[in-house]
Design a protein around this motif. Structure first.
Motif, PDB file in Angstrom:
ATOM      1  N   SER A  78       0.851  -1.187   0.000  1.00  0.00           N
ATOM      2  CA  SER A  78       0.000   0.000   0.000  1.00  0.00           C
ATOM      3  C   SER A  78       0.884   1.233   0.000  1.00  0.00           C
ATOM      4  N   ALA A  79       0.583   2.161  -0.909  1.00  0.00           N
ATOM      5  CA  ALA A  79       1.363   3.389  -1.013  1.00  0.00           C
ATOM      6  C   ALA A  79       0.604   4.521  -0.339  1.00  0.00           C
ATOM      7  N   THR A 119       7.683   3.090  10.763  1.00  0.00           N
ATOM      8  CA  THR A 119       7.105   1.863  11.319  1.00  0.00           C
ATOM      9  C   THR A 119       5.868   1.422  10.548  1.00  0.00           C
ATOM     10  N   LEU A 120       5.450   2.203   9.564  1.00  0.00           N
ATOM     11  CA  LEU A 120       4.248   1.904   8.789  1.00  0.00           C
ATOM     12  C   LEU A 120       4.626   1.303   7.446  1.00  0.00           C
ATOM     13  N   PRO A 121       3.698   0.575   6.832  1.00  0.00           N
ATOM     14  CA  PRO A 121       3.964   0.080   5.471  1.00  0.00           C
ATOM     15  C   PRO A 121       3.858   1.207   4.459  1.00  0.00           C
ATOM     16  N   ASN A 122       4.715   1.191   3.462  1.00  0.00           N
ATOM     17  CA  ASN A 122       4.652   2.186   2.390  1.00  0.00           C
ATOM     18  C   ASN A 122       5.355   1.615   1.167  1.00  0.00           C
ATOM     19  N   MET A 123       4.622   1.463   0.114  1.00  0.00           N
ATOM     20  CA  MET A 123       5.129   0.813  -1.096  1.00  0.00           C
ATOM     21  C   MET A 123       6.000   1.770  -1.897  1.00  0.00           C
ATOM     22  N   PRO A 124       7.270   1.425  -2.162  1.00  0.00           N
ATOM     23  CA  PRO A 124       8.117   2.272  -3.007  1.00  0.00           C
ATOM     24  C   PRO A 124       7.697   2.196  -4.472  1.00  0.00           C
ATOM     25  N   MET A 125       8.375   2.980  -5.301  1.00  0.00           N
ATOM     26  CA  MET A 125       8.018   3.073  -6.705  1.00  0.00           C
ATOM     27  C   MET A 125       8.218   1.740  -7.425  1.00  0.00           C
ATOM     28  N   THR A 126       9.295   1.029  -7.100  1.00  0.00           N
ATOM     29  CA  THR A 126       9.540  -0.245  -7.778  1.00  0.00           C
ATOM     30  C   THR A 126       8.458  -1.266  -7.451  1.00  0.00           C
ATOM     31  N   ALA A 127       8.007  -1.279  -6.192  1.00  0.00           N
ATOM     32  CA  ALA A 127       6.929  -2.190  -5.815  1.00  0.00           C
ATOM     33  C   ALA A 127       5.624  -1.802  -6.498  1.00  0.00           C
ATOM     34  N   ALA A 128       5.395  -0.496  -6.660  1.00  0.00           N
ATOM     35  CA  ALA A 128       4.196  -0.041  -7.365  1.00  0.00           C
ATOM     36  C   ALA A 128       4.222  -0.474  -8.825  1.00  0.00           C
ATOM     37  N   ILE A 129       5.406  -0.487  -9.422  1.00  0.00           N
ATOM     38  CA  ILE A 129       5.531  -0.953 -10.808  1.00  0.00           C
ATOM     39  C   ILE A 129       5.149  -2.421 -10.905  1.00  0.00           C
ATOM     40  N   ILE A 130       5.662  -3.229  -9.976  1.00  0.00           N
ATOM     41  CA  ILE A 130       5.331  -4.660  -9.981  1.00  0.00           C
ATOM     42  C   ILE A 130       3.833  -4.860  -9.799  1.00  0.00           C
ATOM     43  N   GLN A 131       3.247  -4.107  -8.887  1.00  0.00           N
ATOM     44  CA  GLN A 131       1.808  -4.236  -8.643  1.00  0.00           C
ATOM     45  C   GLN A 131       1.003  -3.879  -9.891  1.00  0.00           C
ATOM     46  N   SER A 132       1.438  -2.857 -10.622  1.00  0.00           N
ATOM     47  CA  SER A 132       0.707  -2.447 -11.819  1.00  0.00           C
ATOM     48  C   SER A 132       0.840  -3.457 -12.954  1.00  0.00           C
ATOM     49  N   LEU A 133       1.966  -4.159 -13.004  1.00  0.00           N
ATOM     50  CA  LEU A 133       2.202  -5.099 -14.100  1.00  0.00           C
ATOM     51  C   LEU A 133       1.701  -6.502 -13.801  1.00  0.00           C
ATOM     52  N   THR A 134       1.565  -6.851 -12.530  1.00  0.00           N
ATOM     53  CA  THR A 134       1.202  -8.225 -12.169  1.00  0.00           C
ATOM     54  C   THR A 134      -0.137  -8.321 -11.459  1.00  0.00           C
ATOM     55  N   GLY A 135      -0.824  -7.202 -11.271  1.00  0.00           N
ATOM     56  CA  GLY A 135      -2.089  -7.241 -10.572  1.00  0.00           C
ATOM     57  C   GLY A 135      -3.229  -7.694 -11.468  1.00  0.00           C
ATOM     58  N   ASP A 136      -4.441  -7.336 -11.045  1.00  0.00           N
ATOM     59  CA  ASP A 136      -5.638  -7.724 -11.786  1.00  0.00           C
ATOM     60  C   ASP A 136      -6.044  -6.683 -12.828  1.00  0.00           C
ATOM     61  N   PHE A 137      -5.112  -5.801 -13.173  1.00  0.00           N
ATOM     62  CA  PHE A 137      -5.425  -4.749 -14.133  1.00  0.00           C
ATOM     63  C   PHE A 137      -5.345  -5.288 -15.560  1.00  0.00           C
ATOM     64  N   THR A 138      -6.123  -4.683 -16.440  1.00  0.00           N
ATOM     65  CA  THR A 138      -6.145  -5.092 -17.831  1.00  0.00           C
ATOM     66  C   THR A 138      -4.863  -4.663 -18.525  1.00  0.00           C
ATOM     67  N   GLY A 139      -4.213  -5.602 -19.223  1.00  0.00           N
ATOM     68  CA  GLY A 139      -3.002  -5.275 -19.954  1.00  0.00           C
ATOM     69  C   GLY A 139      -3.265  -4.218 -21.011  1.00  0.00           C
TER      70      GLY A 139
END
Length: 318
Positions: A248-249, A261-281
């Motif tokens: 989560s960003a 101490t909190l979760p925070n998604m960096p840019m590289t993790a956001a890229i992976i999420q956008s490419l491997t998630g449930d989004f339409t290619g």
């Protein structure tokens, strides 16, 4: 000189010339291939980024606000499923991980390099330096699980933090890039001429005075280069931060210690999420990964240029 000897000499020269031409052609082809590959990656990022911004030009969020490239780089929410593409949220995650990694890797890496270059015996150096290089070759996914299994439980004994958090991600990335800082800095220190050391000893300086007052300043260009390269690696790190920092960003203040101490998604993790998630290619969420990738590409390019300028400024000629 006999005719046979002359013929043999000419034949040998012809063979050597052929080998030289073949080697030159091969290395030239390798150089061209690397340049073409880099240009192709840059063009792909630029093309997909422009398509992303052309598609989001008409996008309207829940408040009825039209989307734009300015909102992409000033927005504080990154929720692709809701059409929120604010790069500041994952950017703060990247910045927090990089700050932590720098605070850990720079002092430890330079201290390690100083020991290997000035204090360690040849036998000790022959063991420790390959060990550092092996540490650099460990898959980054292993570092991510190491952060979850060992670092986070250990930190929870001292501070209250969530299972996925920036603190553990930054620590493990800092550990991961120590070998890069140490190895490059040690090479720079070892390249300092022994005459400078001997001159310091001749003036009555101690080992510590020579190491800190002569060797480190003389190798400053290489040390700064190791910093920039290591931090570029930290910014571009993917799997370790994806596993340890959460998915989560959110926009957090890097100067607020409790935010780590909190979760925070960096840019590289956001890229992976956008490419491997449930989004339409091919959709906007998919292409947002390329916009993030282009932003990372520009950041690392600027850092490398700065590294070259700093190295050129502090480079010593011997």
């Amino acid at each position: 000189m006999s005719t046979d000897r002359i013929t043999e000499t000419l034949t040998r020269r012809t063979e050597n010339s052929s080998r030289e031409l073949l080697a030159r052609g091969f290395f030239f082809a390798c150089a061209i291939l690397s340049i073409v590959t880099t240009i192709s990656i840059a063009l792909l990022l630029i093309n997909e980024t422009l398509r992303f911004f052309s598609e989001t030009a008409w996008l309207v969020n829940a408040k009825g606000e039209a989307y734009s490239i300015i909102r992409f780089y000033t927005g504080k929410k990154w929720i692709p499923s809701r059409g929120e593409f604010g790069v500041l949220a994952p950017l703060t995650g990247t910045l927090m991980v990089t700050i932590e990694a720098a605070l850990i890797s720079i002092p430890l890496g330079v201290a390690t390099a100083l020991y290997l270059s000035e204090y360690a015996s040849q036998r000790t150096r022959s063991v420790l330096k390959p060990a550092l290089e092996i540490l650099a070759g460990v898959p980054t996914v292993i570092y991510g699980f190491f952060a979850l299994i060992y670092i986070t439980p250990a930190l929870s004994n001292f501070v209250q933090l969530q299972f996925f958090n920036v603190l553990s991600a930054g620590i493990v990335v800092g550990i991961m890039i120590i070998p890069m800082v140490a190895s490059i800095s040690e090479d720079a220190m070892s390249a300092v001429p022994d005459e400078l050391r001997q001159a310091g000893y001749g003036m009555g300086a101690t080992k510590f005075d020579v190491s800190v007052g002569i060797v480190v300043p003389a190798a400053l260009s290489g040390i700064f280069s190791s910093f920039i390269l290591a931090l570029s690696r930290a910014i571009g790190e993917t799997m370790a931060v994806t596993i340890a920092a959460g998915s989560s960003a959110q926009f957090l203040n890097p100067l607020n210690l409790t935010a780590y101490t909190l979760p925070n998604m960096p840019m590289t993790a956001a890229i992976i999420q956008s490419l491997t998630g449930d989004f339409t290619g091919g959709g906007m969420a998919y292409r947002s990964a390329f916009a993030l990738g282009f932003s990372l590409f520009v950041i690392t390019l600027v850092m490398n240029i700065v590294s070259d300028l700093i190295a050129e400024h502090y480079r010593e000629e011997y």
